[in-house]
Design an enzyme around this catalytic site. Sequence first.
Site, PDB file in Angstrom:
ATOM      1  CB  THR A 114     -12.933  -0.725  -6.743  1.00 33.49           C
ATOM      2  OG1 THR A 114     -11.698  -0.360  -6.122  1.00 33.49           O
ATOM      3  CG2 THR A 114     -14.008  -0.945  -5.697  1.00 33.49           C
TER       4      THR A 114
ATOM      5  CE  LYS B 140      -7.251   6.117   1.015  1.00 31.61           C
ATOM      6  NZ  LYS B 140      -8.317   6.943   0.406  1.00 31.61           N
TER       7      LYS B 140
ATOM      8  CE1 TYR C 151      -4.087   1.628  -0.303  1.00 24.10           C
ATOM      9  CE2 TYR C 151      -3.600   2.665   1.798  1.00 24.10           C
ATOM     10  CZ  TYR C 151      -4.386   2.557   0.676  1.00 24.10           C
ATOM     11  OH  TYR C 151      -5.470   3.383   0.519  1.00 24.10           O
TER      12      TYR C 151
HETATM   13  P1  NAD Z   1     -12.420   3.624  -7.979  1.00 22.47           P
HETATM   14  O1  NAD Z   1     -11.262   3.459  -8.895  1.00 22.47           O
HETATM   15  O2  NAD Z   1     -13.731   3.157  -8.452  1.00 22.47           O
HETATM   16  O3  NAD Z   1     -12.544   5.132  -7.476  1.00 22.47           O
HETATM   17  C1  NAD Z   1     -11.447   6.006  -7.382  1.00 22.47           C
HETATM   18  C2  NAD Z   1     -11.860   7.252  -8.086  1.00 22.47           C
HETATM   19  O4  NAD Z   1     -10.914   8.300  -7.919  1.00 22.47           O
HETATM   20  C3  NAD Z   1     -12.044   7.052  -9.604  1.00 22.47           C
HETATM   21  O5  NAD Z   1     -13.360   7.372  -9.967  1.00 22.47           O
HETATM   22  C4  NAD Z   1     -11.070   8.053 -10.199  1.00 22.47           C
HETATM   23  O6  NAD Z   1     -11.535   8.644 -11.391  1.00 22.47           O
HETATM   24  C5  NAD Z   1     -11.022   9.080  -9.069  1.00 22.47           C
HETATM   25  N1  NAD Z   1      -9.909  10.017  -9.208  1.00 22.47           N
HETATM   26  C6  NAD Z   1      -8.568   9.782  -9.203  1.00 22.47           C
HETATM   27  N2  NAD Z   1      -7.886  10.917  -9.430  1.00 22.47           N
HETATM   28  C7  NAD Z   1      -8.806  11.892  -9.577  1.00 22.47           C
HETATM   29  C8  NAD Z   1      -8.738  13.285  -9.856  1.00 22.47           C
HETATM   30  N3  NAD Z   1      -7.572  13.905 -10.033  1.00 22.47           N
HETATM   31  N4  NAD Z   1      -9.902  13.994  -9.938  1.00 22.47           N
HETATM   32  C9  NAD Z   1     -11.097  13.370  -9.775  1.00 22.47           C
HETATM   33  N5  NAD Z   1     -11.240  12.071  -9.514  1.00 22.47           N
HETATM   34  C10 NAD Z   1     -10.102  11.340  -9.433  1.00 22.47           C
HETATM   35  O7  NAD Z   1     -11.990   2.828  -6.641  1.00 22.47           O
HETATM   36  P2  NAD Z   1     -12.657   2.803  -5.181  1.00 22.47           P
HETATM   37  O8  NAD Z   1     -12.070   1.602  -4.524  1.00 22.47           O
HETATM   38  O9  NAD Z   1     -14.118   2.957  -5.250  1.00 22.47           O
HETATM   39  O10 NAD Z   1     -12.003   4.080  -4.476  1.00 22.47           O
HETATM   40  C11 NAD Z   1     -12.766   5.100  -3.842  1.00 22.47           C
HETATM   41  C12 NAD Z   1     -12.149   5.461  -2.488  1.00 22.47           C
HETATM   42  O11 NAD Z   1     -12.303   4.347  -1.605  1.00 22.47           O
HETATM   43  C13 NAD Z   1     -10.676   5.787  -2.534  1.00 22.47           C
HETATM   44  O12 NAD Z   1     -10.421   6.876  -1.654  1.00 22.47           O
HETATM   45  C14 NAD Z   1     -10.039   4.533  -1.969  1.00 22.47           C
HETATM   46  O13 NAD Z   1      -8.806   4.813  -1.352  1.00 22.47           O
HETATM   47  C15 NAD Z   1     -11.088   4.163  -0.953  1.00 22.47           C
HETATM   48  N6  NAD Z   1     -11.007   2.790  -0.452  1.00 22.47           N
HETATM   49  C16 NAD Z   1     -11.029   1.738  -1.332  1.00 22.47           C
HETATM   50  C17 NAD Z   1     -10.955   0.431  -0.838  1.00 22.47           C
HETATM   51  C18 NAD Z   1     -10.927  -0.749  -1.764  1.00 22.47           C
HETATM   52  O14 NAD Z   1     -10.465  -1.816  -1.351  1.00 22.47           O
HETATM   53  N7  NAD Z   1     -11.406  -0.643  -2.982  1.00 22.47           N
HETATM   54  C19 NAD Z   1     -10.865   0.203   0.553  1.00 22.47           C
HETATM   55  C20 NAD Z   1     -10.870   1.319   1.409  1.00 22.47           C
HETATM   56  C21 NAD Z   1     -10.932   2.603   0.899  1.00 22.47           C
HETATM   57  O1  0WE Z   2      -6.848   3.161  -1.799  1.00 20.46           O
HETATM   58  C1  0WE Z   2      -6.760   2.142  -2.430  1.00 20.46           C
HETATM   59  C2  0WE Z   2      -6.076   2.137  -3.780  1.00 20.46           C
HETATM   60  C3  0WE Z   2      -5.803   3.520  -4.280  1.00 20.46           C
HETATM   61  C4  0WE Z   2      -4.952   3.581  -5.528  1.00 20.46           C
HETATM   62  C5  0WE Z   2      -4.895   2.591  -6.497  1.00 20.46           C
HETATM   63  C6  0WE Z   2      -4.123   2.766  -7.635  1.00 20.46           C
HETATM   64  C7  0WE Z   2      -3.997   1.710  -8.691  1.00 20.46           C
HETATM   65  C8  0WE Z   2      -3.588   2.271 -10.039  1.00 20.46           C
HETATM   66  C9  0WE Z   2      -4.208   4.725  -5.707  1.00 20.46           C
HETATM   67  N1  0WE Z   2      -3.447   4.927  -6.802  1.00 20.46           N
HETATM   68  C10 0WE Z   2      -3.399   3.977  -7.762  1.00 20.46           C
HETATM   69  N2  0WE Z   2      -2.604   4.211  -8.864  1.00 20.46           N
HETATM   70  C11 0WE Z   2      -2.613   3.419  -9.944  1.00 20.46           C
HETATM   71  O2  0WE Z   2      -1.860   3.641 -10.911  1.00 20.46           O
HETATM   72  N3  0WE Z   2      -7.268   0.986  -1.879  1.00 20.46           N
HETATM   73  C12 0WE Z   2      -7.687   0.990  -0.508  1.00 20.46           C
HETATM   74  C13 0WE Z   2      -7.329  -0.298  -2.589  1.00 20.46           C
HETATM   75  C14 0WE Z   2      -6.113  -1.062  -2.252  1.00 20.46           C
HETATM   76  O3  0WE Z   2      -4.950  -0.796  -2.864  1.00 20.46           O
HETATM   77  C15 0WE Z   2      -3.987  -1.626  -2.300  1.00 20.46           C
HETATM   78  C16 0WE Z   2      -4.587  -2.413  -1.296  1.00 20.46           C
HETATM   79  C17 0WE Z   2      -5.959  -2.044  -1.263  1.00 20.46           C
HETATM   80  C18 0WE Z   2      -6.986  -2.609  -0.352  1.00 20.46           C
HETATM   81  C19 0WE Z   2      -2.632  -1.753  -2.576  1.00 20.46           C
HETATM   82  C20 0WE Z   2      -1.898  -2.678  -1.860  1.00 20.46           C
HETATM   83  C21 0WE Z   2      -2.475  -3.438  -0.882  1.00 20.46           C
HETATM   84  C22 0WE Z   2      -3.824  -3.329  -0.589  1.00 20.46           C
END
Ligand code: NAD
Ligand code: 0WE
Length: 255
Positions: free
Chosen positions: A193, A162, A155
Amino acid sequence: MLNLKGRVAAVFGLANKRSIAWGIAQKLHEAGAQLAIGYQNERMKAEAADLIEDLPGAEPFQCDVANDAEIGETFAHLKERYGKLDALVHCIAFAPAEDLKNDFLMTTREGFRIAHDVSVYSLIALSRAAAPLMTEGGSIITLTYYGAEKVVPHYKVMGVAKASLEATVRYLAWDLGKQNIRVNAISAGPIKTLAARGIGSLGDMLKYHEDRSPLHRNTEQTEVGKTAVYLASDLASGVTGEVIYVDSGYNIMGF
Ligand code: NAD
Ligand code: 0WE
């Protein structure tokens, strides 16, 4: 289900149907909120617009949160269109792929800057723009992850971002409390996602959460959505500056 009729909510971060933003939008819509849903750029426009059509009354908008002018235009539009805002939902994170691939020790100055700009500073910028529209008080919600507080291998710089995001939630809560605007984070368990796609070991990680969490299952986008509805509602009137876990209880385990 809670009733959010007459409330206006802006949700940022819709990429596709797997997005947490989509799970939240669906639940806010079910609760009767009027919705504006944001996507990042032209490339995501068609898919976002297609999804949003499924929620009658909800409208799409485009906003790259790394761009101050676009944030200004977005909130000018929201003010003109709705006159007020009750809830702001921030579902956005990004770090350059290079910085997630290399050892954390090798994090670049530019990668660190971008991760914090897009994933953290954007919450401050959006909150500052939203506050004047929250004339009846409001609820600001962001998404965080356990990697903020414990090391989750891979991560990396996102974990540091975060941690900063969670502290930002507390400082915003202090500033905005006097306007009856609450600011909270939802710490979601891992969900498959677009943002999680880069993790080679996502499958193993999801399985581990299923095995180890008290509820013995993974987190769904709509479960995050239900907690967002609660935080947007008056049921959460005394709750601000918090990190609320929606992770099947995974975070409470010591072994
Ligand atoms: P996602 O890829 O569907 O959403 C991430 C979004 O961020 C995308 O829609 C992307 O377009 C947007 N984004 C990135 N750069 C941007 C910019 N400059 N301007 C506007 N939008 C921008 O993935 P997600 O998992 O739904 O992520 C949403 C949030 O949830 C994130 O903050 C992520 O860290 C958090 N989160 C995700 C998980 C997981 O496991 N998927 C767990 C905990 C928290
Ligand atoms: O917040 C996240 C991921 C956010 C993210 C993901 C990407 C992938 C593509 C931010 N930047 C990028 N840049 C890219 O080019 N999560 C909480 C999802 C996530 O990501 C991980 C996790 C989990 C959960 C990465 C390593 C280990 C666990």
